[in-house]
Design a protein around this motif. Structure first.
Motif, PDB file in Angstrom:
ATOM      1  N   LEU A   7       0.864  -1.173   0.000  1.00 45.51           N
ATOM      2  CA  LEU A   7       0.000   0.000   0.000  1.00 45.51           C
ATOM      3  C   LEU A   7       0.903   1.226   0.000  1.00 45.51           C
ATOM      4  O   LEU A   7       1.721   1.397   0.906  1.00 45.51           O
ATOM      5  CB  LEU A   7      -0.904   0.016   1.234  1.00 45.51           C
ATOM      6  CG  LEU A   7      -1.749  -1.239   1.468  1.00 45.51           C
ATOM      7  CD1 LEU A   7      -2.468  -1.148   2.795  1.00 45.51           C
ATOM      8  CD2 LEU A   7      -2.731  -1.420   0.340  1.00 45.51           C
ATOM      9  N   LEU A   8       0.766   2.076  -1.010  1.00 43.57           N
ATOM     10  CA  LEU A   8       1.595   3.267  -1.123  1.00 43.57           C
ATOM     11  C   LEU A   8       0.784   4.486  -0.704  1.00 43.57           C
ATOM     12  O   LEU A   8      -0.293   4.744  -1.253  1.00 43.57           O
ATOM     13  CB  LEU A   8       2.111   3.438  -2.550  1.00 43.57           C
ATOM     14  CG  LEU A   8       2.950   2.282  -3.091  1.00 43.57           C
ATOM     15  CD1 LEU A   8       3.311   2.538  -4.534  1.00 43.57           C
ATOM     16  CD2 LEU A   8       4.182   2.089  -2.252  1.00 43.57           C
ATOM     17  N   TYR A   9       1.305   5.213   0.256  1.00 39.74           N
ATOM     18  CA  TYR A   9       0.650   6.402   0.798  1.00 39.74           C
ATOM     19  C   TYR A   9       1.407   7.654   0.365  1.00 39.74           C
ATOM     20  O   TYR A   9       2.579   7.583   0.007  1.00 39.74           O
ATOM     21  CB  TYR A   9       0.616   6.351   2.333  1.00 39.74           C
ATOM     22  CG  TYR A   9      -0.215   5.236   2.881  1.00 39.74           C
ATOM     23  CD1 TYR A   9      -1.565   5.415   3.125  1.00 39.74           C
ATOM     24  CD2 TYR A   9       0.343   3.996   3.153  1.00 39.74           C
ATOM     25  CE1 TYR A   9      -2.336   4.393   3.635  1.00 39.74           C
ATOM     26  CE2 TYR A   9      -0.420   2.965   3.663  1.00 39.74           C
ATOM     27  CZ  TYR A   9      -1.761   3.166   3.904  1.00 39.74           C
ATOM     28  OH  TYR A   9      -2.519   2.147   4.405  1.00 39.74           O
ATOM     29  N   ARG A  10       0.727   8.803   0.445  1.00 45.11           N
ATOM     30  CA  ARG A  10       1.399  10.066   0.171  1.00 45.11           C
ATOM     31  C   ARG A  10       2.418  10.351   1.251  1.00 45.11           C
ATOM     32  O   ARG A  10       2.228  10.004   2.405  1.00 45.11           O
ATOM     33  CB  ARG A  10       0.388  11.208   0.140  1.00 45.11           C
ATOM     34  CG  ARG A  10      -0.476  11.181  -1.096  1.00 45.11           C
ATOM     35  CD  ARG A  10      -1.264  12.415  -1.214  1.00 45.11           C
ATOM     36  NE  ARG A  10      -0.376  13.573  -1.238  1.00 45.11           N
ATOM     37  CZ  ARG A  10      -0.653  14.698  -1.856  1.00 45.11           C
ATOM     38  NH1 ARG A  10      -1.773  14.816  -2.489  1.00 45.11           N
ATOM     39  NH2 ARG A  10       0.167  15.708  -1.834  1.00 45.11           N
ATOM     40  N   ARG A  11       3.500  10.987   0.851  1.00 49.46           N
ATOM     41  CA  ARG A  11       4.523  11.382   1.829  1.00 49.46           C
ATOM     42  C   ARG A  11       3.966  12.517   2.666  1.00 49.46           C
ATOM     43  O   ARG A  11       3.657  13.586   2.167  1.00 49.46           O
ATOM     44  CB  ARG A  11       5.786  11.856   1.115  1.00 49.46           C
ATOM     45  CG  ARG A  11       6.554  10.770   0.487  1.00 49.46           C
ATOM     46  CD  ARG A  11       7.890  11.320  -0.015  1.00 49.46           C
ATOM     47  NE  ARG A  11       8.494  10.367  -0.885  1.00 49.46           N
ATOM     48  CZ  ARG A  11       8.800  10.589  -2.156  1.00 49.46           C
ATOM     49  NH1 ARG A  11       8.584  11.759  -2.681  1.00 49.46           N
ATOM     50  NH2 ARG A  11       9.333   9.635  -2.877  1.00 49.46           N
ATOM     51  N   GLU A  74      -5.946   7.489   3.220  1.00 49.03           N
ATOM     52  CA  GLU A  74      -6.066   6.204   2.546  1.00 49.03           C
ATOM     53  C   GLU A  74      -4.881   5.998   1.608  1.00 49.03           C
ATOM     54  O   GLU A  74      -4.234   6.959   1.205  1.00 49.03           O
ATOM     55  CB  GLU A  74      -7.367   6.141   1.731  1.00 49.03           C
ATOM     56  CG  GLU A  74      -8.608   6.018   2.570  1.00 49.03           C
ATOM     57  CD  GLU A  74      -9.196   7.376   2.897  1.00 49.03           C
ATOM     58  OE1 GLU A  74      -9.080   8.276   2.074  1.00 49.03           O
ATOM     59  OE2 GLU A  74      -9.752   7.518   3.985  1.00 49.03           O
ATOM     60  N   PRO A  75      -4.620   4.759   1.239  1.00 46.47           N
ATOM     61  CA  PRO A  75      -3.514   4.523   0.295  1.00 46.47           C
ATOM     62  C   PRO A  75      -3.841   5.117  -1.079  1.00 46.47           C
ATOM     63  O   PRO A  75      -4.999   5.196  -1.475  1.00 46.47           O
ATOM     64  CB  PRO A  75      -3.410   3.004   0.232  1.00 46.47           C
ATOM     65  CG  PRO A  75      -4.689   2.485   0.753  1.00 46.47           C
ATOM     66  CD  PRO A  75      -5.245   3.515   1.676  1.00 46.47           C
ATOM     67  N   ALA A  76      -2.799   5.520  -1.782  1.00 58.94           N
ATOM     68  CA  ALA A  76      -2.972   6.083  -3.120  1.00 58.94           C
ATOM     69  C   ALA A  76      -2.864   5.005  -4.193  1.00 58.94           C
ATOM     70  O   ALA A  76      -3.559   5.057  -5.202  1.00 58.94           O
ATOM     71  CB  ALA A  76      -1.937   7.178  -3.367  1.00 58.94           C
ATOM     72  N   VAL A  77      -1.992   4.021  -3.972  1.00 58.38           N
ATOM     73  CA  VAL A  77      -1.796   2.926  -4.924  1.00 58.38           C
ATOM     74  C   VAL A  77      -1.747   1.624  -4.143  1.00 58.38           C
ATOM     75  O   VAL A  77      -1.087   1.552  -3.103  1.00 58.38           O
ATOM     76  CB  VAL A  77      -0.493   3.111  -5.738  1.00 58.38           C
ATOM     77  CG1 VAL A  77      -0.249   1.929  -6.650  1.00 58.38           C
ATOM     78  CG2 VAL A  77      -0.530   4.399  -6.537  1.00 58.38           C
ATOM     79  N   VAL A  78      -2.454   0.609  -4.641  1.00 53.27           N
ATOM     80  CA  VAL A  78      -2.464  -0.714  -4.008  1.00 53.27           C
ATOM     81  C   VAL A  78      -1.921  -1.723  -5.019  1.00 53.27           C
ATOM     82  O   VAL A  78      -2.388  -1.795  -6.160  1.00 53.27           O
ATOM     83  CB  VAL A  78      -3.889  -1.117  -3.570  1.00 53.27           C
ATOM     84  CG1 VAL A  78      -3.906  -2.521  -3.009  1.00 53.27           C
ATOM     85  CG2 VAL A  78      -4.452  -0.123  -2.573  1.00 53.27           C
ATOM     86  N   ILE A  79      -0.926  -2.488  -4.569  1.00 56.93           N
ATOM     87  CA  ILE A  79      -0.354  -3.558  -5.391  1.00 56.93           C
ATOM     88  C   ILE A  79      -0.565  -4.855  -4.627  1.00 56.93           C
ATOM     89  O   ILE A  79       0.012  -5.059  -3.558  1.00 56.93           O
ATOM     90  CB  ILE A  79       1.146  -3.308  -5.649  1.00 56.93           C
ATOM     91  CG1 ILE A  79       1.333  -1.970  -6.356  1.00 56.93           C
ATOM     92  CG2 ILE A  79       1.746  -4.449  -6.457  1.00 56.93           C
ATOM     93  CD1 ILE A  79       2.758  -1.515  -6.435  1.00 56.93           C
ATOM     94  N   ASP A  80      -1.448  -5.705  -5.151  1.00 53.62           N
ATOM     95  CA  ASP A  80      -1.759  -6.959  -4.461  1.00 53.62           C
ATOM     96  C   ASP A  80      -1.931  -8.066  -5.497  1.00 53.62           C
ATOM     97  O   ASP A  80      -1.586  -7.893  -6.658  1.00 53.62           O
ATOM     98  CB  ASP A  80      -2.994  -6.804  -3.566  1.00 53.62           C
ATOM     99  CG  ASP A  80      -4.229  -6.360  -4.319  1.00 53.62           C
ATOM    100  OD1 ASP A  80      -4.184  -6.271  -5.557  1.00 53.62           O
ATOM    101  OD2 ASP A  80      -5.248  -6.092  -3.669  1.00 53.62           O
ATOM    102  N   GLU A  81      -2.469  -9.213  -5.067  1.00 53.93           N
ATOM    103  CA  GLU A  81      -2.580 -10.368  -5.957  1.00 53.93           C
ATOM    104  C   GLU A  81      -3.576 -10.150  -7.094  1.00 53.93           C
ATOM    105  O   GLU A  81      -3.548 -10.871  -8.087  1.00 53.93           O
ATOM    106  CB  GLU A  81      -2.948 -11.631  -5.168  1.00 53.93           C
ATOM    107  CG  GLU A  81      -4.254 -11.568  -4.432  1.00 53.93           C
ATOM    108  CD  GLU A  81      -4.152 -10.915  -3.052  1.00 53.93           C
ATOM    109  OE1 GLU A  81      -5.212 -10.624  -2.475  1.00 53.93           O
ATOM    110  OE2 GLU A  81      -3.053 -10.671  -2.564  1.00 53.93           O
ATOM    111  N   THR A  82      -4.470  -9.161  -6.980  1.00 56.63           N
ATOM    112  CA  THR A  82      -5.413  -8.892  -8.067  1.00 56.63           C
ATOM    113  C   THR A  82      -4.797  -8.033  -9.159  1.00 56.63           C
ATOM    114  O   THR A  82      -5.209  -8.117 -10.306  1.00 56.63           O
ATOM    115  CB  THR A  82      -6.679  -8.193  -7.550  1.00 56.63           C
ATOM    116  OG1 THR A  82      -6.318  -6.939  -6.967  1.00 56.63           O
ATOM    117  CG2 THR A  82      -7.402  -9.056  -6.538  1.00 56.63           C
ATOM    118  N   GLY A  83      -3.832  -7.195  -8.793  1.00 55.23           N
ATOM    119  CA  GLY A  83      -3.199  -6.324  -9.779  1.00 55.23           C
ATOM    120  C   GLY A  83      -2.756  -5.014  -9.148  1.00 55.23           C
ATOM    121  O   GLY A  83      -2.566  -4.912  -7.938  1.00 55.23           O
ATOM    122  N   ILE A  84      -2.622  -4.009  -9.987  1.00 57.06           N
ATOM    123  CA  ILE A  84      -2.216  -2.671  -9.553  1.00 57.06           C
ATOM    124  C   ILE A  84      -3.420  -1.767  -9.653  1.00 57.06           C
ATOM    125  O   ILE A  84      -4.037  -1.656 -10.713  1.00 57.06           O
ATOM    126  CB  ILE A  84      -1.076  -2.141 -10.445  1.00 57.06           C
ATOM    127  CG1 ILE A  84       0.132  -3.069 -10.388  1.00 57.06           C
ATOM    128  CG2 ILE A  84      -0.680  -0.730 -10.016  1.00 57.06           C
ATOM    129  CD1 ILE A  84       1.206  -2.728 -11.405  1.00 57.06           C
TER     130      ILE A  84
END
Length: 173
Positions: A7-11, A74-84
């Motif tokens: 899970l990528l969040y804003r700095r 909230e996270p900005a980008v999610v990378i998981d088993e479903t995709g990006i």
């Protein structure tokens, strides 16, 4: 074994730099408005009015960005088993791993995805995809600017998820 989702969040630490600069621009806007009203010379009034407009635009942009970064947890980008999934889009749709021909993290701090092409696509669609790939570098581009991430872990996770999806697609069912 699948890696953990990322899970990528804003700095958020950039707010420490952004907020004081936005306040400084607001103060300079007020000063430029004051100076535009004080001078009777038309040239100075125009110059200070232009300066007030420019500093207001900077203060507004920086202040709004800082407020959004502070409020949005909230996270900005999610990378998981479903995709990006880029959640910053208006309608976030995950890009599934099975649809990806190639995925990589480039030197410009972006995730660049090249999607599989179908043989049944029209020539016009092939040309538009080629132009898009040439212009952006890929079919789907997710900018990581302003997001907290470790590029080595991110690249390793991207390749692991992609290899797992490619292996599962090649196994007979």
């Amino acid at each position: 074994m699948q890696p953990h989702p990322i899970l990528l969040y804003r700095r958020r630490w950039t707010l420490f730099f952004q907020v004081p600069f936005a306040v400084l621009m607001a103060v300079l806007t007020a000063y430029a408005i004051f100076m535009a009203l004080v001078f009777d010379d038309r040239l100075f009034t125009v110059l200070f009015s232009f300066a007030a407009f420019c500093t207001f635009c900077l203060a507004w942009t920086l202040g709004r960005g800082a407020l959004e970064a502070h409020k949005n947890r909230e996270p900005a980008v999610v990378i998981d088993e479903t995709g990006i999934t880029d959640l910053r889009d208006e309608d976030p749709q995950p890009v599934p791993w099975e649809a990806m021909e190639r995925v990589r993290l480039d030197s410009e701090d972006r995730i660049v995805v090249r999607l599989h092409t179908s043989d049944k696509v029209s020539a016009l669609r092939v040309i538009s995809q080629a132009l898009q790939r040439w212009q952006q570098g890929g079919d789907v581009v997710v900018s990581l600017a302003g997001l907290a991430h470790n590029p080595h872990i991110l690249q390793r996770t991207l390749s692991t998820f992609h290899k797992a999806a490619a292996a599962s697609a090649q196994t007979p069912r």
